[in-house]
Design an enzyme around this catalytic site. Structure first.
Site, PDB file in Angstrom:
ATOM      1  N   ALA A 218       0.823  -1.216   0.000  1.00  0.00           N
ATOM      2  CA  ALA A 218       0.000   0.000   0.000  1.00  0.00           C
ATOM      3  C   ALA A 218       0.854   1.262   0.000  1.00  0.00           C
ATOM      4  CB  ALA A 218      -0.913  -0.004   1.219  1.00  0.00           C
ATOM      5  N   ASP A 264      10.860  30.483 -37.006  1.00  0.00           N
ATOM      6  CA  ASP A 264      10.942  30.931 -38.387  1.00  0.00           C
ATOM      7  C   ASP A 264       9.863  31.982 -38.632  1.00  0.00           C
ATOM      8  OD1 ASP A 264      13.041  29.566 -39.362  1.00  0.00           O
ATOM      9  OD2 ASP A 264      11.918  27.975 -40.326  1.00  0.00           O
ATOM     10  N   ASP A 576      12.652  24.196 -40.998  1.00  0.00           N
ATOM     11  CA  ASP A 576      12.017  23.363 -42.021  1.00  0.00           C
ATOM     12  C   ASP A 576      13.029  22.759 -42.990  1.00  0.00           C
ATOM     13  OD1 ASP A 576      12.691  25.693 -43.294  1.00  0.00           O
ATOM     14  OD2 ASP A 576      10.647  26.264 -43.838  1.00  0.00           O
ATOM     15  N   ASP A 580      18.590  23.213 -41.344  1.00  0.00           N
ATOM     16  CA  ASP A 580      18.161  23.585 -39.993  1.00  0.00           C
ATOM     17  C   ASP A 580      18.339  22.439 -39.001  1.00  0.00           C
ATOM     18  OD1 ASP A 580      17.374  26.072 -40.892  1.00  0.00           O
ATOM     19  OD2 ASP A 580      15.328  25.441 -41.321  1.00  0.00           O
TER      20      ASP A 580
END
Length: 829
Positions: A218, A264, A576, A580
């Site tokens: 418990a 960006d 993107d 990067d």
């Protein structure tokens, strides 16, 4: 395992009822755990399938995007910069194509690929006409024929030797696992003391052994790491519904610590629906009507007269030929005599938004790919590169071979020694003409227009880096800031999260967009060229002053991330392009664009924005804070309950009382209070003020803010109220069974009330919205029903050794459980 051992002992000693009860509770716990873990695994599997690699492949003569796993030998595929190569293939056409094969060969330099014949018996990995599965395209474009897929590829053969070992616990899980071990040691020590004290007092050895074992079960928070995983997985599911796809679970925690967001501009802060609104060529300015991809619109001069100049037509030819995007008219529209019959429809578009904007603008002048197909044939291409900032194509025309250029004004203009006037005549570029072009470019940039320059030259051979070009003109296109991005920027400011904008655009354009988005309040703008002049120490001193970074190259992004990290910031970086990826990997949380992002960038990222929207990223940060707060909530709840249970049993034995709660009753408490309510706490919605606080530091301890004090204090109150309930019923002449039943009710009810207190660390029960989490209310109702059934149903009374209480006894049991939050509130005030 300990409980199963206890079951065996019960059977050997003839305690069949106890044995059956224990085994049923073990099974019920296992089933609940299985359901939750299955749901978690299912969530993670579905996320994996969403990020499965794709390939651009010709099927039935049409280029389609399909799952890479569906590729077969001899399929023809198209690859461009940023793509992860989906299969081993032989190059059949290439334009400035380079592949990063470091994953296979360890060589960091990108390898050029071409259509040269190579000896097929050569088994080395550096064939110049073979591209390999798992490597990535860094520059250019190519068409290739698949020669191997899956396990038959070079990468597949290596993968066969590897096994998936990515099972590391998150930092938070590690901290909680360590906490669990400490609590476990304390609890086991208490259990031994309870067992010995009971035996010395003459209690039954078996009962005390079972009591000691049950206290351990418990009290030890063995489910904490699993509960954290479930909470994180559920948070991931919520974030997915908000268009943020989480690749790595631990990034949910880190998102909540984010102190700097590097975003960006294009598509994230802005709409990424470019529209050419202005053109300057041959010394004349032209203005275009019609926004977005609508087919309507005209090109006129300042005085409103139609534009028919030869220089404009030549510029439009350059715009159409310098790009790979495609626009097609809806089925209802027809092309006649090089002019589109315009209606209220929109062009069907495919490709880069900037190139699409140029194609739409050219169509307004009657220049389309269809109209140039017969007279201009593309021969070779030098693809756009973020470092060179221009692209070039060689075209075979009736007048001979021409090379067209498109790129940044400060890259193209210095290479021009001639220009075309409005009549189409070629003239020498004078200082006055050059200054006028620069003035027009700056003027467009000041008005938040993205500026591109066009030029061409006559050439028999394709030389992308040549000078003495003929300047054709400038195009200015607008990309308005997203409304939701403006709100997101304000939300970040309130949350003490700094938002900075990084773009390859001109400084003036970047500043104009930043002002509209609300980013430039008190901040400055700096260019990549200015960053090059700064040492790392100088950048570290000044980086907090800048909110806009313009004309930035990938290497600058990496420097920016590292500088913020050196200052102790938790950095989230969006990107993107393939270039990067290093900055995204370096950041604490790397974020890729789901729409415009390349495969390589998505692979490196922790989070993918399915809609390329800054607002989605800020919502993800909010969810990161929320999940961490929720984990603190259920840890507070579980540990308080565990301390209360251990204290009840320990003090009861030390004070010479009969065993306060039987093992089977403690197991019921464990099942009723530790399961559903704790998980439901993990589903709490974010607090209304969660984004009005500064981010927590990654070095902050988990129990910062007095959380451990709250846990211990509340555990003591729960333990004392349970003991009080047992003692009062005994003193009133009640049986031991009555006293145990009252103690059971007090313990469970005080814990179920406490779960609502755990909804907030700063408010008392009176100030909490109790109904904001329906799942928590349902979990508490189920737990209460289980308690009521154990006390009221005769068959379960036998199992759990409970009895029905009188009204007075019931009132005492419930009253003492209600006294706990009242005392807690008094102490708080």
């Amino acid at each position: 395992m300990i409980l199963l051992a206890a079951t065996v002992i019960s059977v050997l000693l003839g305690e069949i009822t106890d044995a059956v009860t224990i085994i049923l509770i073990v099974l019920l716990n296992a089933i609940l755990g299985f359901i939750q873990e299955y749901r978690t695994e299912h969530t993670l599997e579905s996320l994996k399938s969403m990020t499965a690699p794709t390939a651009k492949c010709y099927r039935d003569g049409v280029l389609r995007e399909i799952e890479a796993s569906r590729l077969v030998t001899d399929d023809i595929i198209e690859i461009e910069a940023g793509d992860r190569i989906p299969a081993d293939a032989v190059v059949v056409r290439a334009a400035g194509f380079f592949a990063d094969e470091a994953i296979l060969t360890g060589e960091s330099t990108a390898v050029g690929k071409n259509v040269e014949n190579v000896n097929d018996n050569d088994n080395s990995l550096n064939k110049s006409n073979i591209i390999y599965c798992g490597t990535s395209a860094t520059k250019g474009t190519c068409r290739a024929r698949v020669i191997a897929t899956g396990r038959k590829t070079q990468m597949g053969m290596i993968s066969e030797m590897l096994s998936d070992i990515d099972r590391e616990l998150t930092p938070l899980q590690k901290r909680l696992a360590e906490l669990g071990k400490i609590v476990a040691v304390i609890c086991i020590a208490v259990c031994i003391v309870v067992f010995l004290a009971g035996v010395l007092r003459g209690e039954d050895t078996f009962t005390m052994l079972m009591t000691g074992i049950t206290i351990a079960i418990a009290a030890i928070p063995e489910g904490l790491p699993a509960t954290v995983t479930i909470a994180l997985a559920l948070a991931v599911n919520r974030m997915l519904k908000q268009k943020a796809l989480v690749n790595k679970l631990h990034s949910v925690e880190t998102l909540g610590c984010t102190s700097v967001i590097c975003s960006d501009k294009t598509g994230t802060i802005t709409e990424n629906k470019m529209t050419v609104t202005e053109i300057f060529c041959g010394g004349e300015s032209y203005f275009l009507s019609g926004m977005g991809y609508r087919m309507g619109g005209d090109i006129v001069k300042k005085d409103g007269s139609p534009a028919i100049e030869k220089s404009l037509t030549e510029l439009m030819r350059c715009a159409v030929l310098c790009g790979t995007a495609v626009i097609t008219a809806p089925a209802s529209s027809k092309i006649r005599n090089r002019a589109v019959l315009r209606d209220n429809g929109e062009w069907h578009v495919t490709g880069d938004p900037t190139e699409i904007a140029l194609l739409v603008a050219a169509a307004k002048a009657g220049v389309t790919k269809e109209s140039l197909k017969a007279s201009h044939h593309r021969k070779e291409e030098y693809p756009f590169d973020s470092e060179t900032r221009f692209m070039a194509v060689q075209v075979s025309a009736s007048s001979g071979d021409l090379t067209y250029f498109k790129g940044a004004e400060e890259v193209i203009l210095p290479r021009c020694s001639l220009y075309m006037d409005t009549k189409g005549e070629i003239k020498t570029m004078t200082s006055a003409v050059r200054n006028e072009i620069i003035k027009q470019s700056l003027d467009m940039s000041d008005r938040a227009l993205r500026v591109l320059a066009m030029a061409y030259c006559e050439s028999d051979s394709f030389e992308p880096n040549r000078d003495n070009l003929v300047f054709l003109g400038l195009t200015g296109m607008i990309d308005p800031p997203r409304e939701e991005a403006k709100i997101a920027v304000r939300k970040c400011a309130n949350a003490s999260v700094k938002t900075i904008m990084i773009t390859g655009d001109h400084k003036n354009t970047a500043v104009a967009v930043a002002k509209k988005a609300g980013l430039l309040k008190g901040g400055k703008a700096v260019t990549g060229a200015e960053l090059d002049k700064m040492s790392d120490e100088e950048l570290d001193r000044n980086i907090d002053k800048y909110t806009v970074f313009a004309r930035v190259e990938p290497v600058h992004k990496l420097r920016i991330v590292r500088s913020f990290k050196r200052k102790g910031e938790i950095v989230t970086m969006t990107g993107d392009g393939v270039n990067d990826a290093p900055a995204i990997k370096e950041a604490d949380v790397g974020v890729a664009m789901g729409v415009t992002g390349t495969d390589v960038t998505k692979q490196a990222a922790d989070v993918i924005l399915m809609d390329d929207n800054l607002a989605t990223l800020v919502n993800a940060v909010e969810q990161g804070r929320c999940v961490y707060a929720n984990i603190r909530k259920f840890v507070r709840y579980l540990l308080s309950c565990n301390i209360g249970e251990v204290l009840t049993m320990f003090l009861g034995i030390i004070m010479g009382m009969p065993v306060v709660l039987l093992p089977v009753q403690l197991l019921l408490v464990n099942l009723v209070t530790d399961g559903l309510p704790a998980i439901a706490l993990g589903l709490e919605p974010p607090d209304s003020n969660i984004m009005n606080k500064p981010p927590r530091k990654s070095t902050d301890g988990f129990f910062k803010g007095g959380l451990m004090t709250k846990i211990i204090f509340r555990g003591i109150l729960i333990g004392l109220s349970t003991l009080a309930s047992f003692s009062i019923i005994m003193r009133m002449g009640g049986t031991v069974e009555c006293a145990r039943t009252a103690a059971l009710i007090t313990l469970v009810m005080s814990q179920l009330i406490h779960v609502f207190e755990c909804k907030s660390e700063t408010k008392s029960l009176l100030g909490i919205n109790l109904f904001s989490n329906v799942k928590l209310i349902l979990a508490v109702m189920v737990s209460f029903a289980a308690l009521a059934a154990a006390v009221a149903i005769p068959q379960l009374q036998i199992v759990f050794q409970t009895v029905m209480l009188s009204s007075e006894q019931l009132l005492i049991a419930v009253g003492l459980s209600a006294a706990v939050p009242i005392l807690s509130t008094v102490f708080r005030f």
